[in-house]
Design a protein around this motif. Sequence first.
Motif, mmCIF file in Angstrom:
data_model
loop_
_atom_site.group_PDB
_atom_site.id
_atom_site.type_symbol
_atom_site.label_atom_id
_atom_site.label_comp_id
_atom_site.label_asym_id
_atom_site.label_seq_id
_atom_site.Cartn_x
_atom_site.Cartn_y
_atom_site.Cartn_z
ATOM 1 N N ASN A 113 1.055 -1.194 -0.073
ATOM 2 C CA ASN A 113 -0.176 0.298 0.295
ATOM 3 C C ASN A 113 1.054 1.528 0.324
ATOM 4 O OD1 ASN A 113 0.403 0.946 2.665
ATOM 5 N ND2 ASN A 113 -0.525 -1.238 3.465
ATOM 6 N N ALA A 114 0.104 2.561 -0.467
ATOM 7 C CA ALA A 114 0.532 3.645 -0.689
ATOM 8 C C ALA A 114 -0.287 4.615 1.173
ATOM 9 C CB ALA A 114 0.205 4.594 -1.153
ATOM 10 N N ALA A 115 1.476 4.891 1.841
ATOM 11 C CA ALA A 115 0.853 5.126 3.001
ATOM 12 C C ALA A 115 1.388 6.388 3.352
ATOM 13 C CB ALA A 115 1.044 4.027 4.533
ATOM 14 N N GLY A 116 0.644 7.537 4.737
ATOM 15 C CA GLY A 116 1.511 8.507 5.054
ATOM 16 C C GLY A 116 1.516 8.505 5.653
ATOM 17 N N GLY A 117 3.157 9.019 6.267
ATOM 18 C CA GLY A 117 4.019 8.537 7.585
ATOM 19 C C GLY A 117 4.030 9.404 8.437
ATOM 20 N N THR A 192 -10.481 11.628 3.573
ATOM 21 C CA THR A 192 -9.961 12.264 3.920
ATOM 22 C C THR A 192 -8.822 11.964 4.223
ATOM 23 O OG1 THR A 192 -10.438 12.122 5.844
ATOM 24 C CG2 THR A 192 -11.555 14.049 4.517
ATOM 25 N N PHE A 193 -7.884 12.584 3.818
ATOM 26 C CA PHE A 193 -6.205 12.841 4.770
ATOM 27 C C PHE A 193 -6.274 13.374 5.834
ATOM 28 C CE2 PHE A 193 -4.960 12.720 -0.161
ATOM 29 C CZ PHE A 193 -4.485 11.664 -0.488
ATOM 30 N N GLU A 194 -5.704 12.655 6.854
ATOM 31 C CA GLU A 194 -6.305 13.559 8.371
ATOM 32 C C GLU A 194 -5.676 14.784 8.137
ATOM 33 O OE1 GLU A 194 -4.139 10.736 7.069
ATOM 34 O OE2 GLU A 194 -5.970 9.213 7.685
ATOM 35 N N THR A 195 -6.194 15.614 9.689
ATOM 36 C CA THR A 195 -6.025 16.821 9.786
ATOM 37 C C THR A 195 -4.294 16.379 10.507
ATOM 38 O OG1 THR A 195 -6.697 16.623 11.964
ATOM 39 C CG2 THR A 195 -8.352 17.396 10.197
ATOM 40 N N GLU A 198 -4.789 15.803 13.443
ATOM 41 C CA GLU A 198 -5.354 13.534 13.360
ATOM 42 C C GLU A 198 -3.693 13.042 13.492
ATOM 43 O OE1 GLU A 198 -9.711 14.095 11.302
ATOM 44 O OE2 GLU A 198 -8.160 13.716 10.065
ATOM 45 N N TYR A 199 -2.598 13.652 12.469
ATOM 46 C CA TYR A 199 -1.816 12.982 12.339
ATOM 47 C C TYR A 199 -0.813 12.610 13.349
ATOM 48 C CZ TYR A 199 -1.832 12.938 7.393
ATOM 49 O OH TYR A 199 -2.658 12.786 6.096
ATOM 50 N N LYS A 200 -0.578 13.806 14.105
ATOM 51 C CA LYS A 200 -0.221 14.348 15.358
ATOM 52 C C LYS A 200 -1.095 12.522 16.638
ATOM 53 C CE LYS A 200 1.175 18.591 15.259
ATOM 54 N NZ LYS A 200 1.194 19.944 15.631
ATOM 55 N N VAL A 210 -0.122 5.040 8.320
ATOM 56 C CA VAL A 210 -1.279 5.315 8.439
ATOM 57 C C VAL A 210 -2.320 5.570 7.051
ATOM 58 C CG1 VAL A 210 -1.543 7.976 7.911
ATOM 59 C CG2 VAL A 210 -3.512 6.875 9.009
ATOM 60 N N GLY A 211 -3.245 4.554 6.864
ATOM 61 C CA GLY A 211 -3.778 4.019 5.181
ATOM 62 C C GLY A 211 -4.910 3.616 5.672
ATOM 63 N N MET A 212 -5.337 3.652 3.909
ATOM 64 C CA MET A 212 -7.273 3.695 4.177
ATOM 65 C C MET A 212 -7.198 2.304 3.451
ATOM 66 S SD MET A 212 -7.813 7.495 2.127
ATOM 67 C CE MET A 212 -7.120 8.831 2.124
ATOM 68 N N VAL A 234 6.221 4.577 2.058
ATOM 69 C CA VAL A 234 5.747 6.637 2.386
ATOM 70 C C VAL A 234 5.416 7.327 1.602
ATOM 71 C CG1 VAL A 234 5.978 8.706 4.114
ATOM 72 C CG2 VAL A 234 6.492 6.234 4.834
ATOM 73 N N THR A 235 4.467 8.165 1.238
ATOM 74 C CA THR A 235 4.051 8.733 0.083
ATOM 75 C C THR A 235 3.585 9.930 0.207
ATOM 76 O OG1 THR A 235 1.547 8.361 -0.130
ATOM 77 C CG2 THR A 235 3.135 6.882 -0.961
ATOM 78 N N ASP A 236 3.871 10.545 1.473
ATOM 79 C CA ASP A 236 3.220 11.892 2.281
ATOM 80 C C ASP A 236 4.082 11.693 3.665
ATOM 81 O OD1 ASP A 236 0.579 10.111 2.039
ATOM 82 O OD2 ASP A 236 0.464 11.566 3.434
ATOM 83 N N VAL A 237 4.212 12.933 4.100
ATOM 84 C CA VAL A 237 4.955 12.900 5.724
ATOM 85 C C VAL A 237 3.386 13.837 6.360
ATOM 86 C CG1 VAL A 237 6.053 13.655 6.889
ATOM 87 C CG2 VAL A 237 6.937 12.780 5.252
HETATM 88 N N1 HPA Z 1 -3.918 9.516 5.173
HETATM 89 C C1 HPA Z 1 -4.351 8.164 4.730
HETATM 90 N N2 HPA Z 1 -3.559 7.117 3.669
HETATM 91 C C2 HPA Z 1 -3.234 7.384 2.825
HETATM 92 C C3 HPA Z 1 -2.091 8.396 3.488
HETATM 93 C C4 HPA Z 1 -2.289 9.642 4.058
HETATM 94 O O1 HPA Z 1 -1.388 10.159 4.639
HETATM 95 N N3 HPA Z 1 -1.248 8.489 2.503
HETATM 96 C C5 HPA Z 1 -1.246 7.642 1.398
HETATM 97 N N4 HPA Z 1 -2.281 6.819 1.770
#
Ligand code: HPA
Length: 273
Positions: A113-117, A192-195, A198-200, A210-212, A234-237
């Motif tokens: 998966n792609a996930a947020g760091g 939605t990506f997290e606020t 929410e990331y904190k 974090v991912g969907m 990790v596709t975004d921080v």
């Molecule tokens: N949050 C949730 N799902 C994601 C993210 C994220 O930042 N990046 C990729 N999938």
Amino acid sequence: MSDWLNKIKEAAGFIRASYDQPVEVAVILGSGLGNFIKEINVEKEIGYNEIPHFPVSTVQGHSGRLVFGNIDGKKVLAMAGRFHYYEGYSAAEVAFPIRVMKLLGVQTLLISNAAGGVNTSFKVGDIIIINDHISFATINPLIGKNEASFGTRFPDMSEPYAKEIISKAKKIAIRLGYDVKEGVYFGVTGPTFETRAEYKMIHQLGGDIVGMSTVQEVIVAVHAGMKVFGMSIVTDVGIRDDDNVITHQDVLAAAAAAEPKFSAIFKELVKAV
Ligand code: HPA
């Protein structure tokens, strides 16, 4: 027999009628990671829209077909395109293909998966081996009548990600000269990506990424007695001072950039499990 069990059996029966070779290893390809298909000597492709009762993927970057074939002779089934709860499917529908795989004889499931760091040492492009997950911010796909032919009512979740496969993956990464990290995947529904708050919070609760996707698939696979491995890019921080926004295009681009390393690891792992 429950209605959904009939549907799973019909879907598996249709697939078996089109491809009758045994397959023990399956791979789920996440956003931007579909190029892994190029590693497979393809023997048969079946579009989700051909399979009775199979959901149909709606997201850009997910092409929607089962690919059967082999890598250096080792049989593999790849799911190119997965289903997400945010698309409007029920949690059980998201996991429908996993149960079909079980009936097809799949014993090991490799998930990407792609996930947020959210671990502050993680950077865009990092490859993270998932060593555990937190699922309670999503809907558990086992809610409802338990189908005992798949597994027990109250499945143990002390080792959802098989330590033995994690160790193989780490050795493969070292051999290939890639730096991989480990972390806890925190599942959310999206879309939605997290606020920033929410990331904190996710970080404080023990998440590293974090991912969907993923957690619902893993729960159903573990329930059915499959061995599971998961790896994220990790596709975004998430926790950041920059005032940048996060877009799906950025996620796809970052996943595509890391895809060659990812595919090389998965290719070796398919052969090793
Ligand atoms: N949050 C949730 N799902 C994601 C993210 C994220 O930042 N990046 C990729 N999938």
